[in-house]
Design an enzyme around this catalytic site. Structure first.
Site, short mmCIF file in Angstrom:
data_model
loop_
_atom_site.label_atom_id
_atom_site.label_comp_id
_atom_site.label_asym_id
_atom_site.label_seq_id
_atom_site.Cartn_x
_atom_site.Cartn_y
_atom_site.Cartn_z
N GLY A 163 9.72 69.13 96.06
CA GLY A 163 8.47 68.44 96.30
C GLY A 163 7.41 68.61 95.22
CG ASP A 180 18.30 73.49 94.24
OD1 ASP A 180 18.65 73.45 93.05
OD2 ASP A 180 17.77 72.53 94.83
CB SER A 188 18.34 68.38 95.94
OG SER A 188 17.96 69.74 95.97
N GLY A 216 12.49 76.40 91.65
CA GLY A 216 11.96 77.27 92.71
C GLY A 216 11.64 76.52 93.99
N GLY A 263 15.71 65.41 96.03
CA GLY A 263 15.55 66.14 97.29
C GLY A 263 14.59 65.45 98.23
CB SER A 264 10.87 65.41 98.36
OG SER A 264 10.78 66.73 97.97
CG ASP A 311 16.94 69.52 89.80
OD1 ASP A 311 16.28 69.06 90.75
OD2 ASP A 311 17.62 70.56 89.88
N GLY A 312 14.01 67.23 89.72
CA GLY A 312 12.64 67.56 90.10
C GLY A 312 11.71 66.37 90.05
N GLY A 313 11.17 66.00 91.21
CA GLY A 313 10.16 64.93 91.25
C GLY A 313 10.70 63.53 91.03
C1 DX5 Z 1 14.11 72.85 92.10
C2 DX5 Z 1 15.47 72.34 92.44
C3 DX5 Z 1 15.59 70.91 92.77
C4 DX5 Z 1 14.78 70.42 93.94
C5 DX5 Z 1 14.32 69.03 93.62
O1 DX5 Z 1 14.19 74.23 91.92
O2 DX5 Z 1 16.36 72.60 91.37
O3 DX5 Z 1 16.96 70.55 92.95
O4 DX5 Z 1 15.50 70.39 95.13
O5 DX5 Z 1 13.56 68.61 94.70
P1 DX5 Z 1 12.63 67.31 94.66
O6 DX5 Z 1 13.52 66.12 94.49
O7 DX5 Z 1 11.94 67.38 95.96
O8 DX5 Z 1 11.69 67.48 93.49
ZN ZN Z 2 18.39 71.93 91.61
#
Ligand code: DX5
Ligand code: ZN
Length: 233
Positions: free
Chosen positions: A151, A41, A14, A148, A203-204, A181-183
Site C-alpha cells: 500500500g 513476501d 502479492s 516492508g 498487492g493492494s 514491485d510496489g504501488g
Molecule cells: C513490499 C512487497 C510488495 C508489496 C506490494 O515489501 O515486496 O510485494 O506486497 O504491495 P502493493 O502492490 O500494495 O504496493
Molecule cells: Zn514483494
C-alpha cells in the site's frame, strides 16, 4: 520499447495485501481472476520492520491453488531458507541482491533445484549490481517502494531503472523478465508498461479493492488499453 502483447504481461498477486484470515480463498480468487502466479513476501523483522509468512505457507497454499508460488525473501540470510523453500514446492525464489554476500552462489543454489530465480533491487541500489548475473536469471525486480509494507506510493524513480534494464537486456539479447514491485495500480500501470516492465507484482490493487476477480479484470483492461495505444507500442 515494451512487450506489445497483453497476454505476455505477467501479473503476480502479492498476498501481503490479502485478508490473512482467508488466504486460501484469496489465492483461489486470484486464480479465477487470471493472475499468473502468487507472490509471497517473507519478512523477518530485521531486513525490514515487519514480519509476515513462514515456510509452511507454501504447502498450505499449494493445496488451494495450482498457480506457481513465488516467495520473495525480504529478510536477512536468505541462503539459509533456499533448501526448505525449494523442497516445499516453491516454483521460483526471489532474493534481494543486497542480502546475498555471494549472489552468484545464491543463484546457482536456487537453480540447482530446477526452479526459477529472481533478484530484487531496492530503490537506493543501482541496477548495475545485477548486470553480471542477468544471464543466469529469469526475473529482475525493480523495487518501486522500500520493502516492508504493502500500500505504499509508487516511486517513479523506478521507471528509469526499468528503461535502463530493458535497454541492457536488448543489447545483450537476454531473455529475462523485468518486474516491478510496489504501488502498481490502474493509475501507474501505463508508465510501468511503457518503461518496459512485463512482470507486475500487485498487492493492494488486487486484494484491497473489494472483489478480487473484478480488480484483476480492471487491471487486465488497463494493460490492454495501454498496449493498444500507439504511444505504447
Ligand atoms: C513490499 C512487497 C510488495 C508489496 C506490494 O515489501 O515486496 O510485494 O506486497 O504491495 P502493493 O502492490 O500494495 O504496493
Ligand atoms: Zn514483494
Amino acid at each position: 520499447m515494451i512487450v506489445a502483447d497483453p497476454e505476455n504481461i505477467h501479473i503476480t498477486a502479492s498476498i501481503l495485501a490479502a485478508d490473512f484470515a482467508c488466504l486460501g480463498d484469496a489465492v483461489r480468487a486470484a486464480e479465477t481472476g487470471g493472475a499468473n502466479s502468487i507472490h509471497i513476501d517473507m519478512m523477518d523483522g530485521h531486513y525490514v520492520p515487519n514480519i509476515t509468512f513462514g515456510l509452511d505457507l507454501i504447502p498450505a497454499l499449494k493445496k488451494r491453488t495450482s498457480l506457481p508460488l513465488v516467495p520473495h525473501l525480504e529478510l536477512e540470510n536468505p541462503d539459509d531458507l533456499i533448501d526448505s523453500l525449494a523442497r516445499l514446492g516453491s516454483d521460483m525464489i526471489v532474493v534481494q541482491e543486497d542480502t546475498c554476500p555471494d549472489l552468484g552462489k545464491t543463484i546457482a543454489h536456487i537453480r540447482s533445484y530446477g526452479i526459477g530465480v529472481g533478484v530484487g533491487v531496492n530503490p537506493d541500489r543501482p541496477m548495475e549490481a545485477v548486470w553480471p548475473f542477468l544471464d543466469r536469471l529469469d526475473l529482475v525486480i525493480v523495487m518501486s517502494v522500500n520493502p516492508g509494507f504493502g500500500g505504499q506510493v509508487f516511486d517513479s524513480h523506478a521507471l528509469s531503472k526499468v528503461e535502463m534494464t530493458r535497454r541492457y537486456l536488448r543489447e545483450w539479447a537476454l531473455d529475462v523478465r523485468i518486474g516491478i514491485d510496489g504501488g502498481v495500480n490502474e493509475r501507474t500501470i501505463g508508465d510501468v508498461l511503457r518503461a518496459g516492465a512485463d512482470y507486475l507484482v500487485i498487492g493492494s490493487a488486487i486484494f484491497g479493492q473489494g472483489d478480487i476477480v473484478q480488480a484483476l479484470a480492471r487491471l487486465r483492461g488497463a494493460i490492454r488499453e495501454c498496449l493498444r495505444m500507439t504511444a505504447c507500442t
